[in-house]
Design a protein around this motif. Sequence first.
Motif, short mmCIF file in Angstrom:
data_model
loop_
_atom_site.label_atom_id
_atom_site.label_comp_id
_atom_site.label_asym_id
_atom_site.label_seq_id
_atom_site.Cartn_x
_atom_site.Cartn_y
_atom_site.Cartn_z
N GLN A 3 -12.17 14.76 33.82
CA GLN A 3 -11.27 13.99 34.66
C GLN A 3 -11.94 12.73 35.19
OE1 GLN A 3 -8.32 13.27 35.54
NE2 GLN A 3 -7.68 14.20 37.44
N TYR A 25 -10.54 8.20 37.17
CA TYR A 25 -9.94 9.49 36.82
C TYR A 25 -8.63 9.24 36.10
CZ TYR A 25 -7.38 8.51 41.16
OH TYR A 25 -6.63 7.92 42.13
N THR A 27 -5.50 11.60 35.91
CA THR A 27 -4.18 12.07 36.34
C THR A 27 -3.99 11.83 37.83
OG1 THR A 27 -5.00 14.29 36.79
CG2 THR A 27 -4.22 13.84 34.55
N SER A 28 -2.78 12.01 38.30
CA SER A 28 -2.50 11.85 39.73
C SER A 28 -3.24 12.92 40.52
CB SER A 28 -1.00 11.97 39.98
OG SER A 28 -0.33 10.91 39.36
N ILE A 29 -3.71 12.53 41.68
CA ILE A 29 -4.49 13.46 42.50
C ILE A 29 -3.99 13.41 43.94
CG2 ILE A 29 -6.59 13.32 41.09
CD1 ILE A 29 -7.67 11.29 43.16
N ASN A 30 -4.29 14.43 44.72
CA ASN A 30 -3.99 14.37 46.15
C ASN A 30 -5.25 14.17 46.99
OD1 ASN A 30 -5.12 16.93 46.16
ND2 ASN A 30 -3.13 17.96 46.17
N SER A 51 -5.25 11.07 49.06
CA SER A 51 -4.56 10.05 48.25
C SER A 51 -3.84 9.02 49.11
CB SER A 51 -3.56 10.72 47.30
OG SER A 51 -2.62 11.48 48.03
N LYS A 70 -6.46 4.30 39.75
CA LYS A 70 -7.08 5.60 39.52
C LYS A 70 -8.61 5.47 39.56
CE LYS A 70 -3.47 8.11 37.01
NZ LYS A 70 -2.35 7.20 37.30
N THR A 91 -12.33 15.72 41.21
CA THR A 91 -10.90 15.67 41.47
C THR A 91 -10.28 17.03 41.17
OG1 THR A 91 -10.59 14.80 39.23
CG2 THR A 91 -10.61 13.21 41.04
N ASP A 93 -7.90 19.87 39.70
CA ASP A 93 -7.19 20.09 38.44
C ASP A 93 -5.70 19.92 38.67
OD1 ASP A 93 -6.90 21.12 35.72
OD2 ASP A 93 -6.00 22.85 36.72
N SER A 94 -5.02 19.36 37.70
CA SER A 94 -3.58 19.08 37.87
C SER A 94 -2.75 20.35 37.98
CB SER A 94 -3.08 18.23 36.70
OG SER A 94 -3.34 18.89 35.48
N ASN A 96 -3.16 22.76 39.99
CA ASN A 96 -3.20 23.33 41.35
C ASN A 96 -3.85 24.71 41.37
OD1 ASN A 96 -2.76 23.11 44.12
ND2 ASN A 96 -0.86 24.26 44.00
#
Lengths: 112, 114
Positions: A3, A25, A27-30, A51, A70, A91, A93-94, A96
């Motif tokens: 990532q 990175y 993917t979208s992250i929180n 985020s 990103k 980060t 993992d997408s 969760n």
Amino acid sequence: SQQGEEDPQALSIQEGENATMNCSYKTSINNLQWYRQNSGRGLVHLILIRSNEREKHSGRLRVTLDTSKKSSSLLITASRAADTASYFCATPDSGNTGKLIFGQGTTLQVKP
Amino acid sequence: DTAVSQTPKYLVTQMGNDKSIKCEQNLGHDTMYWYKQDSKKFLKIMFSYNNKELIINETVPNRFSPKSPDKAHLNLHINSLELGDSAVYFCASSARDRTGNTIYFGEGSWLTVV
């Protein structure tokens, strides 16, 4: 898949200078975290940035996060020889699952 | 007091042997992990347990078998060791909170297979 990717892979500076490390990175992250690893030791959590935050400070550490690009950066100001270590971004993992995915790290050498 | 402790720190063994690495955390966390760090410092998760239940099992050979007798312990047993298993193995734990998942690492176990 990996990532986070740090840049540069290695950085050598003189004591007192600032050190900047970057992380990208995919993917979208929180949230995004930075960890430090001294030679022969385990990783130690430094700072977490959410985020919805753009910048966060902790002592001589300053972390920025640009979700549109990103990317994140870690700035160490007024570096010391004791800051010599490897620094990793991580980060979630997408999926969760609670899993953190780490980059390969930036190895920082601070010369006295 | 050590938060996440793992033993042994160093382990040198011959190919084909079976070895175990033990891990204990006294942080009261529900989740524990095993990570593997290769010679290029790339850190990859192997397993994750939550309250003794397997949550994450990455693509790891069957020769690697984690065992969690209780939520404070997660041991790693490796059968028929191979040269490629040489690496640093980190145990870790975490507690979920609303801000994220901060992970606390042990000091690592340096495994060398000869």
